[in-house]
Design a protein around this motif. Structure first.
Motif, short mmCIF file in Angstrom:
data_model
loop_
_atom_site.label_atom_id
_atom_site.label_comp_id
_atom_site.label_asym_id
_atom_site.label_seq_id
_atom_site.Cartn_x
_atom_site.Cartn_y
_atom_site.Cartn_z
N LEU B 305 0.83 -1.21 0.00
CA LEU B 305 0.00 0.00 0.00
C LEU B 305 0.86 1.26 0.00
CD1 LEU B 305 -2.73 1.55 0.71
CD2 LEU B 305 -2.11 1.14 3.07
N ILE B 306 1.84 1.26 0.89
CA ILE B 306 2.70 2.44 1.00
C ILE B 306 3.42 2.69 -0.32
CG2 ILE B 306 4.69 3.40 2.21
CD1 ILE B 306 3.89 1.72 4.62
N LEU B 307 3.83 1.59 -0.94
CA LEU B 307 4.58 1.70 -2.20
C LEU B 307 3.83 2.49 -3.26
CD1 LEU B 307 6.25 -1.66 -3.14
CD2 LEU B 307 7.27 0.59 -3.14
N GLN B 308 2.51 2.36 -3.26
CA GLN B 308 1.75 3.01 -4.30
C GLN B 308 1.86 4.53 -4.20
OE1 GLN B 308 -2.23 1.53 -4.73
NE2 GLN B 308 -2.74 3.13 -6.18
N LYS B 309 1.90 5.03 -2.98
CA LYS B 309 1.99 6.47 -2.83
C LYS B 309 3.44 6.93 -2.66
CE LYS B 309 0.05 10.00 0.20
NZ LYS B 309 -0.27 11.22 -0.34
N PHE B 310 4.27 6.10 -2.09
CA PHE B 310 5.64 6.52 -1.79
C PHE B 310 6.68 5.59 -2.42
CE2 PHE B 310 2.90 7.75 1.72
CZ PHE B 310 3.15 9.10 1.83
N PRO B 311 6.73 5.54 -3.73
CA PRO B 311 7.75 4.67 -4.34
C PRO B 311 9.16 5.08 -3.89
CG PRO B 311 6.29 5.58 -6.01
CD PRO B 311 5.97 6.27 -4.74
N ILE B 312 9.31 6.32 -3.50
CA ILE B 312 10.62 6.85 -3.12
C ILE B 312 11.24 6.09 -1.96
CG2 ILE B 312 9.54 8.57 -1.63
CD1 ILE B 312 11.80 10.45 -2.22
N LEU B 313 10.38 5.53 -1.08
CA LEU B 313 10.90 4.92 0.15
C LEU B 313 11.76 3.70 -0.13
CD1 LEU B 313 7.92 5.10 2.64
CD2 LEU B 313 10.04 6.38 2.70
N PHE B 314 11.46 2.99 -1.20
CA PHE B 314 12.19 1.75 -1.42
C PHE B 314 13.04 1.77 -2.68
CE2 PHE B 314 8.68 0.70 1.31
CZ PHE B 314 9.36 0.11 2.34
N GLU B 315 13.39 2.96 -3.09
CA GLU B 315 14.32 3.10 -4.20
C GLU B 315 15.60 2.34 -3.89
OE1 GLU B 315 15.98 6.20 -6.08
OE2 GLU B 315 14.74 5.40 -7.70
N ASN B 316 16.07 1.57 -4.82
CA ASN B 316 17.33 0.81 -4.67
C ASN B 316 17.30 -0.20 -3.54
OD1 ASN B 316 18.34 2.54 -6.63
ND2 ASN B 316 19.02 4.00 -5.08
N GLU B 317 16.11 -0.55 -3.06
CA GLU B 317 16.09 -1.47 -1.92
C GLU B 317 15.49 -2.81 -2.29
OE1 GLU B 317 17.55 -0.94 0.74
OE2 GLU B 317 17.60 1.18 1.21
N VAL B 318 15.49 -3.12 -3.56
CA VAL B 318 14.77 -4.34 -3.97
C VAL B 318 15.34 -5.59 -3.31
CG1 VAL B 318 16.11 -4.71 -6.07
CG2 VAL B 318 13.79 -5.55 -5.95
N LYS B 319 16.63 -5.56 -2.98
CA LYS B 319 17.26 -6.72 -2.36
C LYS B 319 16.60 -7.11 -1.04
CE LYS B 319 22.04 -7.13 -3.82
NZ LYS B 319 23.42 -7.01 -3.36
N VAL B 320 16.07 -6.10 -0.36
CA VAL B 320 15.42 -6.36 0.92
C VAL B 320 14.30 -7.38 0.77
CG1 VAL B 320 14.05 -5.27 2.72
CG2 VAL B 320 15.96 -4.06 1.72
N PHE B 321 13.69 -7.40 -0.40
CA PHE B 321 12.52 -8.25 -0.59
C PHE B 321 12.86 -9.62 -1.18
CE2 PHE B 321 11.03 -3.88 -0.68
CZ PHE B 321 10.13 -3.93 0.36
N PHE B 322 14.14 -9.90 -1.33
CA PHE B 322 14.50 -11.24 -1.79
C PHE B 322 14.14 -12.26 -0.71
CE2 PHE B 322 18.08 -9.90 -4.94
CZ PHE B 322 17.12 -9.26 -5.70
N CYS B 323 13.58 -13.38 -1.15
CA CYS B 323 13.15 -14.38 -0.18
C CYS B 323 14.35 -15.17 0.30
CB CYS B 323 12.17 -15.35 -0.80
SG CYS B 323 10.80 -14.56 -1.62
N SER B 324 14.35 -15.54 1.57
CA SER B 324 15.38 -16.48 1.98
C SER B 324 14.72 -17.84 2.17
CB SER B 324 16.07 -16.02 3.26
OG SER B 324 15.13 -15.83 4.27
#
Lengths: 439, 656
Positions: B305-324
């Motif tokens: 939800l947050i991403l839709q309004k604030f894409p800026i927050l997770f710029e360059n952070e895609v690695k955080v969402f990699f599954c372990s």
């Protein structure tokens, strides 16, 4: 807010049932249990039946459930239940069915102080301690139930599966106890290697945890590394310990952290987390895995895995388990340890198609290796099957070692009264959270 | 003798009755404990009501607690007997020196929930609200909504008292409870009770620092519903909230994030907004690596939800969402979903490489989702198309049995072929797919296969035989497959008229008597068209869509107006289900909103936020325009949008 809180046994019997708002039917425990049983594995922590919101956690096999009719914050519901479980554990020492049944009145008391009308009130052990009149009843030690409890090591990172500590199973209400405090620094490592042992992604989730049995709860001063730095600038390199982010318990005053790297703590009773921290930067991984895959023939593969412990020789890892998934079409697999291997086992689980390699003790600087000979079924060739090998996952624990080099320089009791100098115990523990090598 | 049927329980009750009336104090206490134990497991011990309340005369606090517990449970069943307790309560509230006893009495009193008892309660409650001891005050304050729920007509005086208390209260714990109970009454009453003014705001901000974590949550959550009057005020509140970002309780952190994100709209200083975003992002990421997967899950659900309004927050952070590998699957699914959302023209390579590895996972459902995600990314970014196809083809090579991922593979490959017809040449994809066609068993996958056979008949060696095989089983197929078979059959007939004349006859014969009107109608239309002018059919059925721009790229989770409401309820259970609160709970009314547009915060744009909004609008218009021609051909376009039932927002359509 919560309408009811109840605790159910694994068979669905009600052990505790407290109704705060009387706005839900009395049969909600049954509704919950029926719904929870419809899930094949563990039930979702949150679900919704007929506009009733159920949140639950499982502790010691018991379901601790909160219900509500409101649009609650789910993170908060779960956190509240978790806190409640911690409180009960602080008072009773352990959570299991026997203890809860024996102490149900005490638990009602705790519930009444912790919640009013379903709203959380006082939820810290030392705050409600003066308001509680019941004494905990300890279960019979070594009863049949206890000895029957399975001792299985699982691959679940969320249960800290660590060496026993005398601090763990004790009630805060125990009057004749030693005046002492335990400090644990846990670090959980996430590392992802590619096949050439190059690190793709790594991070550390760490915490400083205290278990305090200090008499009179005196204020403490905890000093950390002098080269500590909080917040990372992009592309910055520094020799010190850099934390990306950290957060603190309520009892911690972190105002002086930037200046002289000390935390002032007003310790509550029992167990609490002083500080959580997260590090995403480079660090030297304690173990390196070197997998080599050779296709011997079209139906035979040989996998050799070398494990190197890259830490100081004085430090000993208490265990290291390595799990290697092998192709589904494997007809047979023979794991071979090197000759004279001690305290090592390697087994092939033909149902799950997994090789489990277990090493009991491993000193720093040592190398171990395992050779696996695979024979494939005729339907698959070695060339396609080799892709199905891996990823190799490793589970380990290294006591008295931490990767981040975050250290406790000292822990002082600020106002020492007439009590004797309390014992202070410090442990460092490094565990794997997700330690994976892709092939 | 049914009356004596329940002999055993009767015996137990009699025993308890005897013990309760025993003169020995310890025996009484034991008996009460037993009564509570019975109550807990659900046995009816209400008959003992009188004997139990007689024990109230003892001043032992442990005993009192137990008896009160009992009374709360049975007062509504025995309202007449409960009146007898009133005197005891009033005595406890008025006379007791011990604040614990006063608080205990008032707390229990509030829980009785018997309307006719409440009038006796008002006076003692007033006293307690003005009590000197904060522990009593905080309990009394929470008692007001309890009374309000049962008998609102008695409450106006109490509400006034609460408002006065708000002005002068200094204890943070009481203040937090006060805010919470006034909010609850506001919801029921529909009238505004808390009158915000700068003084009260100041007070609340001070209280945040002092009160316990749960109180902080109440206050932060309340402040997040407030609209600051000016940028300066918003700035001050944000400044006071910032330290909460490093609180150990995830909910406190999250409430602080919620509050700051909401107030960002009120700030007029662009640089400040950017700086704040930089501070929020690490805290949110820390929440994601929280050691309880349940908490992680709730945060992940909100992040989409947050991403839709604030894409800026997770710029360059895609690695955080990699599954372990050892995460529970419910976490992995969410991460997968977010990875697709966060994917952009810069990082799609990185994401695709990661997704490729997930294809080796054991759980078929997860692999299926991965394949779908790969498909989605390929649809969004033209550049990703060839790499995605390559990954999927590699996967197809290793397929050995009919399982869930294979079904999704066919569906996604069909969508990709529709986007770019020339893909069939890439990496021999068509040939490899054709070899595993037999593994399709879900209707959607089968219909995708039927489409592939019809569309690429000239490149598949035995396409006619394959189609014959399908048509032989026509009647047992699902409606979706039947419809596609009709279209594909006609395509084949156009391509090989002589080879397929028997085939098309067989197809029309089996389809024309179908029970399903859709299938029947389509059969007749084709039949008539074919018998009048096959050339028209050829133009209609075999025409290659000119461009692939018809594919919508919209993966927005919410409509703009819903987004605003959803953001207001950030962190709540309704967002966990990705629903609006009123969709989940019938008793909740949504606050009316005057805001029509949501500001989108992107990293690369500094000032031209409104322009971004316009772009989105333009896109919307474009989509509408594109939909126009579609309607013209609607008569002939019978195909269900392939992805509809997958809850997938990429709408795919072409002309038959």
């Amino acid at each position: 807010m919560f309408s009811q809180i109840f605790i159910l046994s694994p068979r669905g019997d009600t052990i505790i049932n407290r109704d705060f708002r009387s706005d839900l039917p009395k049969s909600t425990p049954e509704t919950f249990f029926r719904q929870a049983k419809t899930y094949s594995g563990d039930a979702n922590p949150l679900f919704n039946v007929d506009c009733i919101q159920f949140a639950h956690i499982k502790r010691g096999g018991l379901y601790i459930v909160g219900t509500s009719r409101f649009n609650l914050q789910p993170a908060m519901s779960l956190e509240l239940l978790d806190r409640l479980a911690k409180e009960i554990k602080d008072f009773c020492g352990v959570i299991n069915e026997e203890v809860l049944r024996k102490n149900f009145i005490l638990i009602y008391e705790i519930l009444d102080e912790s919640f009013d009308f379903g709203y959380p009130q006082l939820m810290a052990t030392e705050q409600i301690k003066p308001l509680i009149v019941n004494e905990p009843i300890q279960p019979q030690p070594d009863s049949v139930m206890n000895s029957l409890r399975p001792k299985i090591q699982t691959f679940n990172i969320f249960v800290p599966n660590t060496m026993g500590s005398q601090a763990v199973q004790r009630s805060v209400l125990n009057k004749n106890q030693a005046n002492e405090i335990f400090v644990d620094i846990y670090e959980k490592l996430n590392v992802l290697f590619n096949s050439s042992a190059y690190v793709i992604n790594q991070s550390i989730e760490g915490c400083i945890q205290m278990t305090s049995f200090l008499q009179g709860n005196p204020p403490l001063k905890l000093a950390l590394n002098e080269d500590l730095q909080i917040g990372r600038q992009q592309g910055q390199y520094s020799a010190g310990v850099i934390l990306d982010d950290c957060n603190f318990h309520e009892c911690v005053n972190a105002n002086e952290l930037d200046m002289n790297k000390t935390l002032r703590i007003q310790p509550p009773d029992g167990q609490f987390v002083v500080m959580n921290y997260r590090i995403s930067g480079d660090y030297a991984a304690p173990f390196r895995l070197f997998p080599i895959i050779e296709e011997i023939s079209s139906s035979k593969i040989e996998v050799t895995i070398k494990l190197k412990a890259c830490f100081d020789a004085k430090i000993i890892a208490s265990y290291a388990n390595i799990r290697i998934p092998i192709p589904k079409q494997t007809a047979n697999a023979y794991p071979e340890l090197v000759k004279n291997a001690q305290q090592e086992t390697a087994e092939y689980d033909s149902n799950k198609k997994i090789i489990e390699w277990q090493i009991k003790k491993l000193c720093g600087g040592q190398e171990r290796s395992l050779k696996i000979k695979l024979t494939l079924q005729a339907t698959q060739t070695a060339h396609t099957a080799r892709k199905e090998i891996g990823p190799i996952a490793m589970n380990f624990e290294i006591p008295m070692f931490n990767v981040s080099r975050l250290q406790i320089k000292y822990l002082r009791i600020e106002e020492r009264g007439n009590t004797t100098n309390p014992h202070r115990w410090v442990r460092y523990i490094t565990q794997s959270s997700s330690y994976v090598c892709r092939i | 003798m049914a009356y004596f049927g329940n002999n055993q329980q009767r015996g137990e009750l009699q025993e308890l009755f005897a013990d309760l009336n025993d003169l020995n104090f310890e025996k009484k206490k034991e008996a009460i404990k037993k009564v509570i134990a019975y109550m807990t497991v659900g046995k009816d011990v209400s008959q003992l009501f009188q004997s139990v309340i007689k024990c109230l005369e003892f001043q032992d606090i442990e005993m009192k607690k137990l008896i009160y517990l009992y009374i709360v449970n049975y007062s509504r069943q025995k309202p007449d007997d409960a009146i007898m307790v009133i005197q005891n309560f009033r005595k406890d509230v008025r006379k007791s020196e011990n604040p614990l006893v006063r608080a205990l009495a008032i707390r229990t009193f509030g829980c009785l929930r018997v309307p006719k008892l409440n009038e006796y309660l008002i006076e003692p409650l007033k006293d307690c609200i003005q009590d000197d001891d904060p522990y009593v005050r905080k309990t009394a304050v929470l008692c007001v909504p309890k009374v309000f729920e049962v008998s609102p007509e008695l409450c106006p005086a109490l509400l006034e008292l609460l408002q006065k208390l708000l002005e002068k209260e200094s204890n943070a714990l009481v203040l937090a409870n006060l805010i919470q109970s006034m909010r609850e009454i506001e919801v029921v009453n529909g009238k505004q009770l808390i009158l915000m003014n700068p003084k009260i705001i100041q007070k609340l901000l001070l209280a945040i620092d002092e009160c316990m974590e749960w109180g902080q949550i109440f206050i932060l959550d309340y402040l997040a519903t407030y609209d600051p009057v000016e940028s300066k005020q918003a700035e001050i509140i944000i400044e006071r909230t910032l330290p909460r970002l490093s609180h150990i309780n995830p909910t406190v952190t999250f409430c602080a994030v919620k509050l700051i994100l909401k107030y960002l709209d009120h700030l007029d200083n662009g640089d400040l907004v950017k700086n704040l975003c930089k501070k929020i992002s690490p805290s949110l990421i820390s929440l994601l690596s929280w050691n309880q997967p349940e908490i992680q899950y709730t945060i992940l659900r909100n992040i989409s939800l947050i991403l839709q309004k604030f894409p800026i927050l997770f710029e360059n952070e895609v690695k955080v969402f990699f599954c372990s590998f050892n995460e529970p699957y419910y976490i992995k699914y969410e991460k997968l979903d977010i990875m697709v959302r966060i994917c952009d023209s810069k990082n799609f390579n990185q994401v695709l490489n990661e997704l490729m590895i997930y294809l080796n996972e054991a759980d078929p459902h997860f692999v299926r989702k991965t394949i779908k995600s790969i498909g989605k990314i390929a649809i969004m970014y033209d550049k990703a198309l060839s790499e995605a196809v390559q990954i999927l083809v590699e996967f197809a090579k290793n397929v050995q049995q009919a399982n869930e991922p294979v079904q999704e593979l066919f569906i996604q490959m069909q969508i990709l072929y529709r986007k770019n017809r020339n893909l069939y040449k890439t990496n021999d994809s068509l040939k490899i797919l054709f070899n595993i066609l037999e593994y399709a068993n879900e209707p959607e996958a089968k219909s995708a296969c039927a489409w592939i056979v019809g569309e690429f008949a000239e490149f598949i060696p035995k396409s006619v035989d394959k189609m014959k095989e399908y048509i032989d089983n026509f009647l047992i197929e699902d409606r979706l497959v039947q419809l596609q078979l009709l279209t594909s059959g006609v395509k084949l007939y156009i391509k090989y008229p002589s080879l397929c004349s028997a085939l098309i006859q067989q197809l029309i014969n089996s389809a024309k008597d179908s029970f399903n009107p859709d299938v029947r109608d389509r059969t007749y239309i084709y039949w008539r068209l074919l018998s009048t002018d096959p050339e028209i059919v050829k133009n209609l059925v075999c025409s290659v869509p000119a461009n692939s721009s018809q594919f919508q790229k919209d993966i927005r989770l919410w409509e703009t107006k819903d987004l605003i409401i959803a953001l207001e309820n950030m962190g709540s259970i309704s967002n966990l289900f990705h629903k609006l609160p009123n969709q989940l709970y019938k008793n909740i009314k949504i606050r009316n909103n005057h805001q029509q547009e949501a500001k989108i915060y992107k990293a690369d744009e500094k000032q031209d936020i409104p322009q971004k909004e316009q772009e989105i609008k333009k896109e919307d218009q474009n989509q509408q325009i594109q939909q126009q021609p579609k309607q013209d051909f609607d008569l002939l376009n019978f195909d269900e949008p392939v992805s509809k039932s997958n809850n997938n927002k990429i709408d795919v359509y072409d002309l038959i």
